[in-house]
Design an enzyme around this catalytic site. Sequence first.
Site, PDB file in Angstrom:
ATOM      1  N   CYS A   1       0.824  -1.215   0.000  1.00  0.00           N
ATOM      2  CA  CYS A   1       0.000   0.000   0.000  1.00  0.00           C
ATOM      3  C   CYS A   1       0.852   1.256   0.000  1.00  0.00           C
ATOM      4  O   CYS A   1       0.623   2.179  -0.783  1.00  0.00           O
ATOM      5  CB  CYS A   1      -0.930  -0.012   1.210  1.00  0.00           C
ATOM      6  SG  CYS A   1      -1.967   1.466   1.319  1.00  0.00           S
TER       7      CYS A   1
ATOM      8  N   CYS B   1      -1.689   1.908  -2.849  1.00  0.00           N
ATOM      9  CA  CYS B   1      -2.627   2.995  -2.581  1.00  0.00           C
ATOM     10  C   CYS B   1      -1.992   4.383  -2.572  1.00  0.00           C
ATOM     11  O   CYS B   1      -2.477   5.315  -3.225  1.00  0.00           O
ATOM     12  CB  CYS B   1      -3.318   2.773  -1.236  1.00  0.00           C
ATOM     13  SG  CYS B   1      -3.670   1.086  -0.803  1.00  0.00           S
TER      14      CYS B   1
ATOM     15  N   LYS C   1      -0.131   5.505  -5.882  1.00  0.00           N
ATOM     16  CA  LYS C   1      -1.184   5.559  -6.898  1.00  0.00           C
ATOM     17  C   LYS C   1      -2.012   6.835  -6.780  1.00  0.00           C
ATOM     18  O   LYS C   1      -2.247   7.545  -7.759  1.00  0.00           O
ATOM     19  CB  LYS C   1      -2.062   4.314  -6.764  1.00  0.00           C
ATOM     20  CG  LYS C   1      -3.277   4.230  -7.673  1.00  0.00           C
ATOM     21  CD  LYS C   1      -4.533   4.805  -7.057  1.00  0.00           C
ATOM     22  CE  LYS C   1      -4.868   4.297  -5.685  1.00  0.00           C
ATOM     23  NZ  LYS C   1      -5.561   3.042  -5.617  1.00  0.00           N
TER      24      LYS C   1
ATOM     25  N   TYR D   1      -9.794  -2.398 -10.386  1.00  0.00           N
ATOM     26  CA  TYR D   1      -9.286  -1.195  -9.731  1.00  0.00           C
ATOM     27  C   TYR D   1      -8.020  -0.668 -10.419  1.00  0.00           C
ATOM     28  O   TYR D   1      -7.949   0.495 -10.832  1.00  0.00           O
ATOM     29  CB  TYR D   1      -8.900  -1.515  -8.279  1.00  0.00           C
ATOM     30  CG  TYR D   1     -10.000  -1.668  -7.274  1.00  0.00           C
ATOM     31  CD1 TYR D   1     -10.241  -0.696  -6.319  1.00  0.00           C
ATOM     32  CD2 TYR D   1     -10.774  -2.820  -7.234  1.00  0.00           C
ATOM     33  CE1 TYR D   1     -11.216  -0.862  -5.345  1.00  0.00           C
ATOM     34  CE2 TYR D   1     -11.762  -2.996  -6.278  1.00  0.00           C
ATOM     35  CZ  TYR D   1     -11.975  -2.015  -5.343  1.00  0.00           C
ATOM     36  OH  TYR D   1     -12.949  -2.167  -4.384  1.00  0.00           O
TER      37      TYR D   1
ATOM     38  N   GLU E   1      -7.679   2.710 -12.767  1.00  0.00           N
ATOM     39  CA  GLU E   1      -6.973   3.847 -12.169  1.00  0.00           C
ATOM     40  C   GLU E   1      -5.764   4.263 -13.002  1.00  0.00           C
ATOM     41  O   GLU E   1      -5.544   5.465 -13.252  1.00  0.00           O
ATOM     42  CB  GLU E   1      -6.561   3.488 -10.742  1.00  0.00           C
ATOM     43  CG  GLU E   1      -7.758   3.408  -9.801  1.00  0.00           C
ATOM     44  CD  GLU E   1      -7.418   2.854  -8.427  1.00  0.00           C
ATOM     45  OE1 GLU E   1      -8.193   3.114  -7.485  1.00  0.00           O
ATOM     46  OE2 GLU E   1      -6.394   2.151  -8.280  1.00  0.00           O
TER      47      GLU E   1
ATOM     48  N   HIS F   1     -25.798  23.109   1.443  1.00  0.00           N
ATOM     49  CA  HIS F   1     -26.033  23.668   0.112  1.00  0.00           C
ATOM     50  C   HIS F   1     -25.055  24.804  -0.194  1.00  0.00           C
ATOM     51  O   HIS F   1     -24.743  25.591   0.685  1.00  0.00           O
ATOM     52  CB  HIS F   1     -27.473  24.185   0.025  1.00  0.00           C
ATOM     53  CG  HIS F   1     -27.861  24.636  -1.338  1.00  0.00           C
ATOM     54  ND1 HIS F   1     -28.128  23.763  -2.369  1.00  0.00           N
ATOM     55  CD2 HIS F   1     -28.012  25.894  -1.844  1.00  0.00           C
ATOM     56  CE1 HIS F   1     -28.431  24.451  -3.445  1.00  0.00           C
ATOM     57  NE2 HIS F   1     -28.377  25.750  -3.151  1.00  0.00           N
TER      58      HIS F   1
ATOM     59  N   GLU G   1     -25.354  16.811  -0.838  1.00  0.00           N
ATOM     60  CA  GLU G   1     -26.709  17.009  -0.335  1.00  0.00           C
ATOM     61  C   GLU G   1     -27.731  16.190  -1.112  1.00  0.00           C
ATOM     62  O   GLU G   1     -28.825  15.904  -0.616  1.00  0.00           O
ATOM     63  CB  GLU G   1     -27.091  18.487  -0.361  1.00  0.00           C
ATOM     64  CG  GLU G   1     -27.249  19.063  -1.752  1.00  0.00           C
ATOM     65  CD  GLU G   1     -27.684  20.527  -1.737  1.00  0.00           C
ATOM     66  OE1 GLU G   1     -28.619  20.864  -0.990  1.00  0.00           O
ATOM     67  OE2 GLU G   1     -27.066  21.328  -2.474  1.00  0.00           O
TER      68      GLU G   1
END
Length: 469
Positions: free
Chosen positions: A42, A47, A50, A185, A189, A443, A448
């Site tokens: 990782c 991760c 990347k 994945y 990516e 908002h 939302e």
Amino acid sequence: MPYDFDLFVIGAGSGGVRCARVAASHGARVAVAESSHWGGTCVNLGCVPKKLMVQASEYGRWVEDSHGFGWDTQPGHHDWAALIAAKDREISRLNDIYVSMLGNAGVELFTGHARFEDAHTLSIGPSSLDPDAAPRRVTAQRIVIAVGSTPFVPDIPGIEHAITSDQAFHLPERPERVCIVGGGYIGVEFAGIFAGLGSSVDLVYRPHQPLRGFDADIRSALHEAIDLRGIRQHRGNTPTAITRRGERDFAVTLSHGEPIETDCVFFATGRRPKVAELGLEQAGVRTVAGGRIEVNRHSQTSVEGIYAIGDVTNRLNLTPVAIAEGHILADYLFADHIREWSFATTPKAVFFSPPVSSVGLTEEEAAHQGAVDIYLSRFRPMRNTLGGSPQRTLMKLVVDQESQKVLGAHMLGDDAPEIMQGLAIAVTAGLTKQDWDRTIGIHPTSAEEFVTMRTRTRETPHTPPAKGA
């Protein structure tokens, strides 16, 4: 018999480090052996680097979008070598942090390749981190295997010309043309990374849509998003051969369609447990299909006193899951309490641009359990209205019809992973659609929309899974 250590962890990735640190905090005598990278895949080849490269790839698009907001900036030249150097500096800093964390926790560190001699004995020999290290032998009452996984490539003619993600992070220069094989994945990516930095990208994958296992609406929306990035998709295809034509010129033969001419062939066709050189047979540890180490609910292997966590078990191969498994195991072995995690509602993300994120059940998975209500919204986010991008955001809620409990949330759009981390709490807590409806939104935000979807898009009837599925 006396042992050198109460616990010995093979592998200093995210799961192994957490297990070692927590066990040491409970008073155990703990050691860790690492053969290649402190911090594991990782931090070094997954991760973290990347996501840094994904972020680098987004700036060019932002420059173009800025024109709609009155900026007269123009895209510049991207310096690949500078990016890789900056990435390597950050990874080196993180390596040092992992070493410091273990040392500060009182964990003894071994740099080398650990291999079983028997169920309680390991030999630690030279590795890429220390090729001249003298072999050592240690004993431990309990041993944890946390070595992770390694890229898998198929055995086709010319496969020696291909790279995997391990090499992609260290390419000396960015290839102008890239053929990426795999629609999961990693493939998705890196397709976005190379396209965003200016490469011409072909993406080859076997299914009809990318990201097998994700919700069908998300997969369809991602397919459109990949097209908008100018990435050529070759669906329902597999490579059958790679032919070298020159120093940086290759042809990839496909099962259907014309060959792809490219400067770089990148295979992202999955990963396999990294067990080949552990000597598991010396300890009697059983593996099953693909080299996966079989474990019970306490992460114990077929041998008492030997445990396995993380990708090497091929259960749910995500870094936070490995960390949770490591923590749970350390508590189970050395504490009188066990912290609980909700693995069933583990959120996940794919860092394309725009990213994908989800938590809970897909529509198909939920319908196997009972009838569901689907709430779906597609809209053009505010940034794109002035920026000019046609990219649309998709948000989806999967709701159990009888209880009105929200079973799944799915999103493709900017900041999806950041938004989904918060929604994961609501899904894990089992909140109902009414709970979401009575929550006031912020908002103006895209997020939302998750609390303002009032009209049911469709009803999906209960569809039990097919026998044998």
